[in-house]
Scaffold this motif. Structure first.
Motif, PDB file in Angstrom:
ATOM      1  N   ARG A 113      32.673  36.602  39.069  1.00 52.40           N
ATOM      2  CA  ARG A 113      32.891  37.945  38.538  1.00 52.40           C
ATOM      3  C   ARG A 113      32.676  37.955  37.030  1.00 52.40           C
ATOM      4  O   ARG A 113      32.962  36.977  36.347  1.00 52.40           O
ATOM      5  N   ARG A 114      32.240  39.090  36.514  1.00 56.03           N
ATOM      6  CA  ARG A 114      31.974  39.220  35.091  1.00 56.03           C
ATOM      7  C   ARG A 114      32.826  40.342  34.516  1.00 56.03           C
ATOM      8  O   ARG A 114      32.900  41.442  35.080  1.00 56.03           O
ATOM      9  N   LYS A 115      33.440  40.073  33.377  1.00 56.93           N
ATOM     10  CA  LYS A 115      34.334  41.035  32.754  1.00 56.93           C
ATOM     11  C   LYS A 115      33.627  42.329  32.391  1.00 56.93           C
ATOM     12  O   LYS A 115      34.203  43.420  32.465  1.00 56.93           O
ATOM     13  N   ARG A 124      31.021  41.102  42.299  1.00 58.11           N
ATOM     14  CA  ARG A 124      30.575  40.682  40.967  1.00 58.11           C
ATOM     15  C   ARG A 124      31.352  41.336  39.837  1.00 58.11           C
ATOM     16  O   ARG A 124      31.172  40.995  38.673  1.00 58.11           O
TER      17      ARG A 124
END
Length: 413
Positions: A20-22, A88
């Motif tokens: 996952r991406r912030k 994601r």
């Protein structure tokens, strides 16, 4: 300023999963959702405003069920992603849900649970809180939603600590907001947390909205209410109370009209609304004072008498605690916001008014049809339920020592 959730073990932030991406924000859309609320996170997180100093997010618009998704106005939407794209995202936003009484798709709930377990920040705007609650993500947590739907949220999900006073509630990794404009407030709050005040201020200027709003939802409370409360026999007593607010009576009077002891009446009233009857009665008197200040030229002393307060001092104290302002200051601020033509029209109407509205000053049987009286009573009960956060307490203080709460900040007990 957000609600402090440090004491809640469920609110401890999980480490974000490596996949996952912030900076990735997934917005989960469903068929039947209102287009305005749905568009708020799309506008905040989906438009490149780096030229204004707003860091860029990557937006993933995801269908929460099979499409096409039909929205208000008969429009059909086709989302570019499905539920798999949520895997994601570091932030998942549910901007709205089509029905406060029907369950969301189980596949979407599973995706939200996985996202939360993997450290994603989960956000519910307005009725989106019902989706988060159905997924179990609000259990044991403070949360809010539109004040009109708060009683239903509290009744359907009793483990959720519903606080309809707030514009939004930040409980760490799970955040919820009230109605449409409060969704903008919460999205700005997220940008502020991620990138600081300067970025949030720049975005607010682009959206032409205040960077922060003070106060809460209580100033917008109406008498609307879920229908199931309106069918309760206690609504008859409440209808009488609403029509006699100009008279001085107490809770014992209401209990007697319900043919109950004070203790039984208190218990029954609290179980129905979540609020103590005395707090409800004070709230209704203040709401009536608010209306008279907006629509008449009665002095503050006259308003106090027409709303059943024993003295203007009592009105001022309760008015300030609930609305964060004196009656005179409230009237002045309200009229300053009204166009000159409307102010003149209201003044003309007030001059021709011989007394309070007919439903408030009559003697003997009410000329208002019973169904109308029950509907108004039901709405007032809903306002009571919307103002309660803890059935074990006699009723909340809506403001801290007369100072408006900040968005997302819970008032002192």
């Amino acid at each position: 300023m957000s609600h402090d959730s440090a004491a809640a073990p469920e609110a401890v932030a999980r480490k974000l999963s490596g996949r996952r991406r912030k900076e990735i924000v997934a917005v989960l859309l469903f068929s039947g959702g209102p287009i305005f609320e749905s568009s708020i996170p799309l506008s905040v997180f989906g438009i490149d405003r780096q030229d204004a100093g707003v860091p860029r997010y990557r937006l993933l618009v995801c269908a929460g069920e099979e499409g096409p998704l039909r929205t208000t106005g008969g429009l059909e939407l086709t989302a570019p992603h499905g539920l798999e794209a949520i895997s994601r995202a570091g932030t998942v936003v549910v901007p709205a849900w089509r029905s406060i009484t029907s369950p969301p798709p189980e596949e979407a709930l599973d995706a939200l649970r996985r996202a939360h377990e993997e450290g994603a920040r989960i956000v519910g705007l307005c009725t989106g809180a019902f989706v988060l609650a159905a997924a179990g993500l609000l259990d044991g947590r403070p949360a809010t939603t539109h004040w009109m739907y708060a009683p239903t949220l509290a009744k359907r999900y009793p483990s959720v600590h519903v606080d309809p006073r707030e514009l939004f509630v930040d409980d760490g990794d799970v955040l919820t907001s009230a109605g449409t404009a409060a969704g903008i407030d919460l999205c700005l709050h997220i940008v502020r947390m991620d990138h600081g005040n300067e970025a949030a201020g720049a975005l607010a200027r682009r959206l032409v909205v205040p960077p922060r709003r003070s106060g809460g939802q209580e100033r917008y409370l109406d008498r609307s209410l879920p229908e199931e409360i309106g069918a309760d026999p206690l609504a008859e007593v409440v209808a009488w109370a609403l029509e006699h607010l100009h008279e001085q009576f107490d809770v014992e009077t209401l209990a007697a009209r319900a043919y109950m002891s004070r203790r039984t009446f208190d218990r029954r009233f609290r179980s129905l609304t979540g609020s103590a009857p005395l707090q409800w009665l004070i709230t209704q008197r203040v709401l009536q004072a608010q209306r008279l200040l907006e629509t008449s030229d009665y002095s503050v002393d006259e308003v106090a008498g027409r709303c059943g307060f024993r003295s203007p001092v009592a009105l001022r104290g309760h008015f300030r605690r609930q609305l964060g302002s004196s009656p005179a200051a409230y009237r002045a601020a309200y009229r300053a916001r009204r166009p000159q033509s409307e102010r003149a029209s209201e003044a003309d109407g007030a001059m021709g008014q011989a007394g309070p509205p007919p439903s408030l000053n009559h003697e003997g049987p009410s000329p208002v049809p019973m169904q109308t009286r029950r509907t108004a009573a039901a709405g007032a009960l809903g306002a009571a339920a919307s103002l309660s956060t803890d059935p074990g307490k006699p009723g909340p203080e809506l403001y801290v020592a007369g100072r408006p709460s900040l968005p997302g900040q819970r008032s002192a007990p």
